[in-house]
Enzyme design. Sequence first.
Site, PDB file in Angstrom:
ATOM      1  N   CYS A  23      62.629  76.927  29.792  1.00 40.75           N
ATOM      2  CA  CYS A  23      63.153  77.752  30.895  1.00 40.75           C
ATOM      3  C   CYS A  23      64.559  77.279  31.274  1.00 40.75           C
ATOM      4  O   CYS A  23      65.451  78.094  31.532  1.00 40.75           O
ATOM      5  CB  CYS A  23      62.235  77.688  32.112  1.00 40.75           C
ATOM      6  SG  CYS A  23      60.762  78.734  31.987  1.00 40.75           S
ATOM      7  N   ASP A  56      66.320  73.932  16.616  1.00 38.58           N
ATOM      8  CA  ASP A  56      65.438  72.845  17.028  1.00 38.58           C
ATOM      9  C   ASP A  56      66.229  71.534  17.013  1.00 38.58           C
ATOM     10  O   ASP A  56      66.996  71.261  16.085  1.00 38.58           O
ATOM     11  CB  ASP A  56      64.234  72.754  16.081  1.00 38.58           C
ATOM     12  CG  ASP A  56      63.103  71.935  16.679  1.00 38.58           C
ATOM     13  OD1 ASP A  56      62.047  72.516  16.979  1.00 38.58           O
ATOM     14  OD2 ASP A  56      63.283  70.707  16.862  1.00 38.58           O
ATOM     15  N   HIS A 103      58.457  82.797  31.149  1.00 36.43           N
ATOM     16  CA  HIS A 103      57.614  81.621  30.905  1.00 36.43           C
ATOM     17  C   HIS A 103      56.180  82.056  30.617  1.00 36.43           C
ATOM     18  O   HIS A 103      55.397  82.309  31.530  1.00 36.43           O
ATOM     19  CB  HIS A 103      57.644  80.666  32.100  1.00 36.43           C
ATOM     20  CG  HIS A 103      56.878  79.409  31.834  1.00 36.43           C
ATOM     21  ND1 HIS A 103      57.420  78.319  31.199  1.00 36.43           N
ATOM     22  CD2 HIS A 103      55.581  79.092  32.073  1.00 36.43           C
ATOM     23  CE1 HIS A 103      56.498  77.380  31.069  1.00 36.43           C
ATOM     24  NE2 HIS A 103      55.373  77.826  31.600  1.00 36.43           N
ATOM     25  N   HIS A 132      55.788  76.411  26.569  1.00 34.82           N
ATOM     26  CA  HIS A 132      56.484  77.691  26.761  1.00 34.82           C
ATOM     27  C   HIS A 132      56.489  78.324  25.370  1.00 34.82           C
ATOM     28  O   HIS A 132      57.081  77.748  24.445  1.00 34.82           O
ATOM     29  CB  HIS A 132      57.905  77.434  27.293  1.00 34.82           C
ATOM     30  CG  HIS A 132      58.736  78.671  27.529  1.00 34.82           C
ATOM     31  ND1 HIS A 132      59.480  78.863  28.692  1.00 34.82           N
ATOM     32  CD2 HIS A 132      58.979  79.755  26.749  1.00 34.82           C
ATOM     33  CE1 HIS A 132      60.127  80.020  28.613  1.00 34.82           C
ATOM     34  NE2 HIS A 132      59.844  80.581  27.428  1.00 34.82           N
ATOM     35  N   HIS A 155      56.852  79.638  21.897  1.00 32.79           N
ATOM     36  CA  HIS A 155      58.018  79.664  21.009  1.00 32.79           C
ATOM     37  C   HIS A 155      57.547  79.776  19.573  1.00 32.79           C
ATOM     38  O   HIS A 155      56.491  79.244  19.213  1.00 32.79           O
ATOM     39  CB  HIS A 155      58.903  78.424  21.189  1.00 32.79           C
ATOM     40  CG  HIS A 155      58.163  77.130  21.058  1.00 32.79           C
ATOM     41  ND1 HIS A 155      57.398  76.608  22.074  1.00 32.79           N
ATOM     42  CD2 HIS A 155      58.051  76.245  20.023  1.00 32.79           C
ATOM     43  CE1 HIS A 155      56.857  75.471  21.677  1.00 32.79           C
ATOM     44  NE2 HIS A 155      57.231  75.227  20.429  1.00 32.79           N
ATOM     45  N   HIS A 200      58.518  78.817  15.780  1.00 28.08           N
ATOM     46  CA  HIS A 200      59.357  78.027  14.881  1.00 28.08           C
ATOM     47  C   HIS A 200      59.695  78.890  13.670  1.00 28.08           C
ATOM     48  O   HIS A 200      58.814  79.564  13.121  1.00 28.08           O
ATOM     49  CB  HIS A 200      58.592  76.801  14.361  1.00 28.08           C
ATOM     50  CG  HIS A 200      58.247  75.788  15.395  1.00 28.08           C
ATOM     51  ND1 HIS A 200      58.947  74.610  15.540  1.00 28.08           N
ATOM     52  CD2 HIS A 200      57.265  75.757  16.331  1.00 28.08           C
ATOM     53  CE1 HIS A 200      58.401  73.895  16.509  1.00 28.08           C
ATOM     54  NE2 HIS A 200      57.384  74.562  17.007  1.00 28.08           N
TER      55      HIS A 200
END
Length: 114
Positions: free
Chosen positions: A7, A30, A46, A98, A100, A102
Amino acid sequence: MEECIFCKIARGEMASDMLYSDDDVIAFRDINPQAPVHFLVLPREHIVSALDLTPDDAVLLSRIFEVINIVAEKEDIAESGMRVLTNVGRAAEQIVLHLHFHVLGGRRLHWPPG
Ligand code: 5GP
Ligand code: ZN
């Protein structure tokens, strides 16, 4: 969600190597890459993990995958092949709570993963 680092990155309060940003979705590299190309794509909103997605998130999810494709093209991994994954919960070692995705590429990605 003041304490959430993703966030904070989304609000611009923490630095990141941003690759894409719009009103709903962001993508950045990353900090600890596991492949020559390793970036994260996430909603600004979020949402803790994929477990919390509902049918109301259908448009958001399709936007996320659109961004995955846009950035993968830019990073030149779309054609050679890439891995898209999201860790959910403790056993999968989800560290940042949160949602995500990859995106990894730029090398041979072995299967099964560790
Ligand atoms: P998870 O295990 O939650 O699926 O993955 C979290 C990922 O976020 C890890 O790959 C980790 O390297 C990355 N990460 C953690 N903190 C930061 C940060 O402050 N900036 C960036 N760019 N990546 C981060
Ligand atoms: Zn968050």
